[in-house]
Design an enzyme around this catalytic site. Structure first.
Site: not given
Ligand code: PGA
Length: 245
Positions: A8, A6, A96, A206, A163, A94, A169
């Site tokens: 991003k 991914n 985000e 991560s 996730e 996701h 991250g």
């Protein structure tokens, strides 16, 4: 085993060069059951599609609109458009995007249209740190699965990416025991409530070439959704190698 990159909002045309190494690597492991999927930003989908044409590596997008074909939605991309450009997968839900306001209902509509467009869906779920601290993880995961997959028939076209939001991250991964339990919980919800025979659940958050050795001891894991560590070919290849050896 699935390995999903991914990217991003990173990458430009120069980043295409990093694919050479991964393509070469994928040929070496042709016989093993490895599926590598690249999800670059929309702007690179066409170039990636051309570059990956004669390879085993597949292409995915990072999101789409719920409208299947087209419409007055400035700045959006439909699942049909993604399919036409050579994408076989799409990431939906996701964290985000959830954080930016995407709801379970919207996610459900996006998954429905994507499947109708013949895309496979990488459906992301996961609890926030506050939810974890309040011991709401199972409740949240259950809710996200049931609402996100409401009235969806082809559930075999869906890969779940678990996730935990607090792991994305941050360099922090869950304790192996907890992760094992959560992946098993997710698989049980899919089997019992949605009658999925052989659910596939990936872990994301991560993942790197160091911690993957530990993560892969969890038998229930079917692969990894990798963000930061997927941008450099070497790191991504290391993750794959350490998993399959
Ligand atoms: P990360 O991202 O590997 O950089 O934590 C994973 C993801 O957001 O899919």
């Amino acid at each position: 085993m699935y390995f999903i990159a991914n990217w991003k909002m990173y990458g430009d045309l120069k980043s295409l060069n990093s694919l050479n190494r991964v393509i070469k690597f994928s040929k070496k492991y042709k016989k093993k059951k490895i599926k590598i999927i690249y999800c670059p930003p929309y702007t690179l989908l066409d170039s990636f599609s051309k570059k990956l044409k004669k390879t085993k590596i597949e292409l995915g997008a990072q999101n789409c609109h719920y409208e299947i074909l087209n419409g007055p939605f400035t700045g959006s991309i439909s699942p049909t458009m993604l399919k036409k450009i050579g994408s076989n997968y799409v990431i939906i839900g996701h964290s985000e995007n959830r954080l930016a306001g995407e709801t379970n209902d919207e996610i459900n509509k996006k998954i429905k249209s994507s499947i109708k467009s013949n895309l496979k869906v990488i459906f992301c779920i996961g609890e926030t740190l506050i939810q974890k601290k309040r011991k709401l993880t199972n409740k949240i995961l259950h809710q996200q699965i049931i609402k996100g997959l409401f009235k969806i028939k082809n559930l075999n076209k869906i890969l779940i990416a678990y996730e935990p939001v607090w792991s994305i991250g941050t360099g922090v991964i869950p304790k192996i025991d907890d992760l094992d339990k959560n992946i098993t919980f997710i698989k049980n919800v899919l089997k019992k409530h949605l009658k999925v025979k052989n659910p596939k659940v990936l872990y994301g958050g991560s993942v790197n070439s160091k911690n993957v050795e530990n993560l892969v001891t969890i038998k229930a894991i079917d692969g990894f959704l990798v963000g930061g560590a997927s941008q450099k070919a070497k790191n991504f290849i290391d993750i794959v190698e350490k998993t399959i050896i």
